[in-house]
Write a protein that holds these residues in place. Sequence first.
Motif, mmCIF file in Angstrom:
data_model
loop_
_atom_site.group_PDB
_atom_site.id
_atom_site.type_symbol
_atom_site.label_atom_id
_atom_site.label_comp_id
_atom_site.label_asym_id
_atom_site.label_seq_id
_atom_site.Cartn_x
_atom_site.Cartn_y
_atom_site.Cartn_z
ATOM 1 N N LEU A 1 94.772 109.787 42.185
ATOM 2 C CA LEU A 1 95.506 110.769 42.968
ATOM 3 C C LEU A 1 96.754 111.227 42.229
ATOM 4 N N ASP A 2 97.040 112.513 42.379
ATOM 5 C CA ASP A 2 98.316 113.040 41.912
ATOM 6 C C ASP A 2 99.376 112.948 42.997
ATOM 7 N N LEU A 3 98.922 112.847 44.249
ATOM 8 C CA LEU A 3 99.851 112.655 45.356
ATOM 9 C C LEU A 3 99.116 111.991 46.508
ATOM 10 N N ALA A 4 99.685 110.931 47.049
ATOM 11 C CA ALA A 4 99.145 110.247 48.224
ATOM 12 C C ALA A 4 100.043 110.557 49.412
ATOM 13 N N VAL A 5 99.438 111.031 50.501
ATOM 14 C CA VAL A 5 100.197 111.421 51.686
ATOM 15 C C VAL A 5 99.720 110.590 52.870
ATOM 16 N N TRP A 6 100.626 109.796 53.405
ATOM 17 C CA TRP A 6 100.304 108.942 54.551
ATOM 18 C C TRP A 6 100.687 109.683 55.827
ATOM 19 N N GLY A 7 99.663 110.110 56.594
ATOM 20 C CA GLY A 7 99.939 110.801 57.841
ATOM 21 C C GLY A 7 98.673 111.336 58.473
ATOM 22 N N ASP A 8 98.769 111.682 59.757
ATOM 23 C CA ASP A 8 97.664 112.352 60.447
ATOM 24 C C ASP A 8 97.414 113.705 59.803
ATOM 25 N N VAL A 9 96.157 114.106 59.737
ATOM 26 C CA VAL A 9 95.831 115.417 59.180
ATOM 27 C C VAL A 9 96.504 116.523 59.988
ATOM 28 N N ARG A 10 96.397 116.443 61.310
ATOM 29 C CA ARG A 10 96.961 117.513 62.140
ATOM 30 C C ARG A 10 98.468 117.610 61.967
ATOM 31 N N GLU A 11 99.157 116.476 61.998
ATOM 32 C CA GLU A 11 100.611 116.502 61.844
ATOM 33 C C GLU A 11 101.013 116.989 60.458
ATOM 34 N N THR A 12 100.247 116.589 59.446
ATOM 35 C CA THR A 12 100.548 117.029 58.078
ATOM 36 C C THR A 12 100.399 118.535 57.951
ATOM 37 N N LEU A 13 99.322 119.080 58.483
ATOM 38 C CA LEU A 13 99.100 120.524 58.377
ATOM 39 C C LEU A 13 100.123 121.307 59.191
ATOM 40 N N ARG A 14 100.538 120.765 60.310
ATOM 41 C CA ARG A 14 101.576 121.435 61.092
ATOM 42 C C ARG A 14 102.881 121.532 60.302
ATOM 43 N N CYS A 15 103.116 120.557 59.442
ATOM 44 C CA CYS A 15 104.299 120.620 58.577
ATOM 45 C C CYS A 15 104.101 121.617 57.424
ATOM 46 N N LEU A 16 102.865 121.724 56.937
ATOM 47 C CA LEU A 16 102.603 122.542 55.754
ATOM 48 C C LEU A 16 102.511 124.036 56.054
ATOM 49 N N VAL A 17 101.818 124.381 57.132
ATOM 50 C CA VAL A 17 101.500 125.795 57.380
ATOM 51 C C VAL A 17 102.730 126.700 57.371
ATOM 52 N N PRO A 18 103.835 126.330 58.006
ATOM 53 C CA PRO A 18 104.990 127.232 57.975
ATOM 54 C C PRO A 18 105.654 127.349 56.611
ATOM 55 N N ARG A 19 105.361 126.429 55.699
ATOM 56 C CA ARG A 19 106.126 126.367 54.454
ATOM 57 C C ARG A 19 105.389 126.897 53.234
ATOM 58 N N VAL A 20 104.053 126.793 53.202
ATOM 59 C CA VAL A 20 103.344 127.263 52.013
ATOM 60 C C VAL A 20 103.312 128.782 52.006
ATOM 61 N N ARG A 21 103.261 129.332 50.809
ATOM 62 C CA ARG A 21 103.249 130.793 50.699
ATOM 63 C C ARG A 21 101.877 131.342 51.093
ATOM 64 N N THR A 22 101.887 132.502 51.703
ATOM 65 C CA THR A 22 100.648 133.169 52.075
ATOM 66 C C THR A 22 100.036 133.831 50.849
ATOM 67 N N ARG A 23 98.758 133.603 50.631
ATOM 68 C CA ARG A 23 98.066 134.190 49.474
ATOM 69 C C ARG A 23 97.266 135.412 49.896
ATOM 70 N N GLU A 24 97.234 136.381 49.041
ATOM 71 C CA GLU A 24 96.405 137.570 49.259
ATOM 72 C C GLU A 24 95.149 137.520 48.399
ATOM 73 N N ASN A 25 95.235 136.838 47.273
ATOM 74 C CA ASN A 25 94.115 136.764 46.337
ATOM 75 C C ASN A 25 93.055 135.797 46.861
ATOM 76 N N ARG A 26 91.878 136.303 47.150
ATOM 77 C CA ARG A 26 90.804 135.472 47.659
ATOM 78 C C ARG A 26 89.607 135.447 46.725
ATOM 79 N N ARG A 27 89.836 135.683 45.422
ATOM 80 C CA ARG A 27 88.724 135.703 44.474
ATOM 81 C C ARG A 27 87.964 134.377 44.447
#
Length: 580
Positions: free
Chosen positions: A305-331
Amino acid sequence: MAKQNVAEQFVDILARAGVRRLYGVVGDSLNPVVDAVRRNSAIDWIHVRHEETAAFAAGAEAQITGKLAACAGSCGPGNLHLINGLYDAHRSMAPVLALASHIPSSEIGLGYFQETHPDQLFRECSHYSELISTPKQMPRLLQTAIQHAVGQRGVSVVALPGDVAAEPAPEKAAELALVTSRPSVRPGDAEIDALVRMIDEADRVTLFCGSGTAGAHAEVMEFAGKIKSPVGHALRGKEWIQYDNPYDVGMSGLLGYGAAYEATHECDLLILLGTDFPYNAFLPDDVRIVQVDVRPEVLGRRSRLDLAVWGDVRETLRCLVPRVRTRENRRFLDKMLKKHAETLEGVVKAYTRRVEKHVPIHPEYVAAVLDEVADNDAVFTVDTGMCNVWAARYISPNGRRRVIGSFSHGSMANALPMAIGAQFTDRGRQIVSMSGDGGFAMLMGDFLTLVQYDLPVKVVLFNNSALSMVELEMLVAGLPSYGTTTTNPDFAAVARACGAFGLRVEKPRQLAGALRDAFKHRGPALVDIVTDPNALSIPPKISADMVTGFALSASKMVLDGGVGRMVQLARSNLRNVPRP
């Protein structure tokens, strides 16, 4: 008010923890507990024919409800029969409390009749396994066992000598505050910050999902949409993530299909969400990998692993979604969706050529028809072996259906016992046991349990008179098949002799009607379907890795079969791909 004995106090604590049934087979060392259940209206004793069934049933109940379930076995051979089902429950992360009753306490260690040491025997398949030696131990020890099972999601075992169970309980025993639910686990800020940076820096991200995504479907879809990521899944993730998924690229592993393998290998960041996918031969070794799991002990045990994250999937994604950049490229996403659709189009014809006239019946056709006629909220319990293949490829999840099996432990004979536990949770819900003839015959005695309790389980029996998955493994290894054929009775006649509804199907045109008739029947029913034992395509090349490591060649070549309605989903998702 008469003073309680230890067994009565034991049963009361189980009831307070939410246990509603105790599955098992009666026996002398269990008598005080069984009698306590008889006199406690909050718990029912469920008499099965084999203790292995008791453990499987309890595990299935726990998987369906998410709550603590319980089983019991009498001293020595009785509780030893529990062990296989307990292994399965433990590896499926099902909270189960097992009572292993014991020989008289004064005889322990003296080679007494039926003596074993259950507190030692069950340690490998439990989070907690201890012996109650005195009445004063019982309340706190049982509380500890319950909290291990619930808190760590797995099995706890309590060994209780019959004579101790019959002794008076200590007066003014403490009213225990029991933990019966789990908290959510949020990752630390440092891990969230690091993961956001890795996602924003990556050009091609793939999500690979397991059973840890249960309850997080909306969050996974929102996250995948924002970063334009293909979404693959393991077998245990299928029911939680495949439905209503415009980013679906299929399943990886020996039973895999579609573009999941390519999506996990052609990305530059792979995020494993709630999966302890065991086949590391299918995981890449040249891309960056992040794993998110609520169980820290599984992080990194399958791949670097390059990164190990200890947490619930739902709680982790709730933290991530507001912070990651929105992508337009869907190639990358569109490339994988096209590859997925092309792959499914290539295999879907394998089960559509003259299947309505082919005798013996194609098992793929049986699974496809079953998928069509079963209820939208049905629970499918699936035998290990080729039934896993048919369920993985043909049973369509929709957010309401459940598909459970021995997907981590890989035991035979699990489908019928699991159906018993699933049906007790809701008599009005359709429960379908997808049984192979080998698995069904192994614990066939518990078909009588369906009849005794009038459980309306529907057994759909794939009867090819062979242990087909084992035969396939032999042939892939270059060995002649040996010891894999069986001589079977007319299972429908057996079902009718037991007092249940039974039909035998030998021609495809009879199939849909027989299934509908069985599903309409109010009690237990069995449909014995004679299927083609040659419904396997042997790979043109033989690799040792295919047997020992389930490598890519096995995934691509071992199984040549259709994929049911999944090809329709893939075609639908292609509509989202911009046309050049």
